[in-house]
Motif scaffolding. Structure first.
Motif: not given
Length: 401
Positions: A27-36, A58-59, A195-196, A273-282
């Motif tokens: 998803i192009p918009e999600l790919a541009e998220a700040d990974p940190d 927000p995300f 957005l949340v 709740a926790a949030f960080s954009p980098r995903l694992d293979p699942h």
């Protein structure tokens, strides 16, 4: 800094250096998220919200919308109708798999994409906007504030959503979806684009944790029975093809989203709740998942941890002008009722035959209907020596399901 916030900050510091995983590239918009970006939130029974890290970032909610749309569908249609169209079994497959029953065409569960689309299609409305309005309205009640849609993410989701459209057409061929496939899919894309912040998600999770009552606004958003059903599905299916190992390691009903969020429910304790954009293979956030795992392990929040208080309600025995007064407090469950009955027999054996024994249940915070029935029946059998002094205690509406 208060001790709970300090604890959150400490957990964040432990996971901050983990740079593994990738943002959602499809998803192009999600790919541009700040990974940190990294944030953590927790809400307890008094409605106090604790957050740490990038708490105001927000995300989009993405698949974390699925439990709340399921809650709305259950409120509107009831359990039987909803699960006639979607199953309740873990699929053991990725979130976007074609996972349909061979005979009925039902998706495996409401947490995979096919099941979520089927659930979204159950929300009534004349068009996409009306359906979306109902869904966003329900999510806003869970969050305790007005939420809205990120139109750029919605456009990106819609432009790249051909696999979800294919799933929807398969569902239509089995008559799981009634009406317009386009309306169902576009509504699904829009619900995922709400957005949340991590604070919103913690409050939403806490609303499920406390039987459908938002602990911040005190509004009863959905019934206890619906909250329990949703949480049950999260426990078995919420982390996709990692759900079994998640329950083993973490032991909390949870739901992830490809934006990098994870919500978790510690029933009657906390919403997390926790949030960080980098995903694992699942498709689950690496650092957000680790945060929740640390929290569960360090603070004994695993769902299957033993809790003696359930079987041991508060019991106080004192003399009164009329005889003996037995006060019950805390929670009276079915196992606790057996303990109370044993104690009442001991009190009766120790007191003179003419002594009136009054059982006061007015301070019970919560009681199970079966426990109340057992207690009342026993006291009626022992009348006139025993008397029940009863004031309304909060009785679970989920107990009879």
């Amino acid at each position: 800094m208060d001790p709970i916030t300090a604890m959150l900050e400490k957990v964040l510091a432990e996971v901050a250096s983990d740079g593994s995983g990738e943002t959602a590239a499809y998803i192009p918009e999600l790919a541009e998220a700040d990974p940190d970006l990294l944030a953590f939130g927790l809400v307890g029974p008094r409605g106090r919200v604790f957050t740490a890290g990038d708490e105001s970032a927000p995300f989009t909610i993405q698949s974390m919308s699925k439990p709340f749309v399921l809650a709305l569908a259950l409120e509107l249609h009831g359990r039987d109708e909803v699960f006639r169209r979607v199953g309740a079994e873990p699929s053991g497959e990725p979130f976007n798999a074609i996972s349909l029953e061979a005979r009925t065409g039902r998706p495996a569960n409401p947490m995979v994409n096919a099941g979520a689309i089927a659930t979204t299609a159950l929300i009534p409305g004349a068009d996409v906007d009306e359906r979306t309005g109902r869904i966003v309205g329900m999510m806003s009640k869970f969050a305790g504030r007005s939420l809205w849609i990120d139109e750029a993410v919605y456009a990106s989701e819609s432009a790249t959503g051909d696999r979800n459209r294919a799933l929807a057409h398969l569902l239509k061929s089995y008559e799981i979806i009634q009406g317009s496939v386009t309306d169902a899919v576009e509504t699904y894309f829009r619900q995922c684009s709400v957005l949340v912040t991590v604070r919103d998600l913690a409050v939403m999770a806490a609303t499920l944790a406390f039987g459908g009552r938002n602990p911040v606004t005190r509004d009863q958003v959905v019934s206890e029975r619906v909250a329990r059903d949703v949480t049950s599905i999260m426990a078995s299916c919420g982390m996709y093809d990692f759900s079994g190992e998640w329950m083993l390691r973490v032991g909390l009903p949870a739901k992830s989203g490809v934006s990098g969020g994870v919500i978790a429910v510690a029933p009657s304790q906390f919403g997390v709740a926790a949030f960080s954009p980098r995903l694992d293979p699942h498709g689950n956030s690496v650092r957000a998942s680790r945060i929740v795992e640390i929290l569960s392990d360090r603070f004994g929040m695993h769902l299957l941890e033993p809790h003696e208080s359930i079987a041991a309600p508060g019991i106080g025995v004192e003399q009164s002008p009329d005889g003996v007064l037995v006060r019950l407090g805390g929670e009276l469950g079915f196992a606790g009722a057996e303990r109370v009955l044993s104690m009442l027999r001991e009190v009766a054996a120790a007191a003179p035959e003419s002594t009136l024994i009054t059982v006061d249940v007015g301070e019970l915070a919560r009681s199970h209907p079966a426990a109340v029935t057992v207690l009342r029946t026993e006291i009626e059998n022992l009348a006139p020596r025993f008397r029940l002094q009863e004031e309304p205690a909060r009785v679970s509406d989920a107990a009879g399901a």
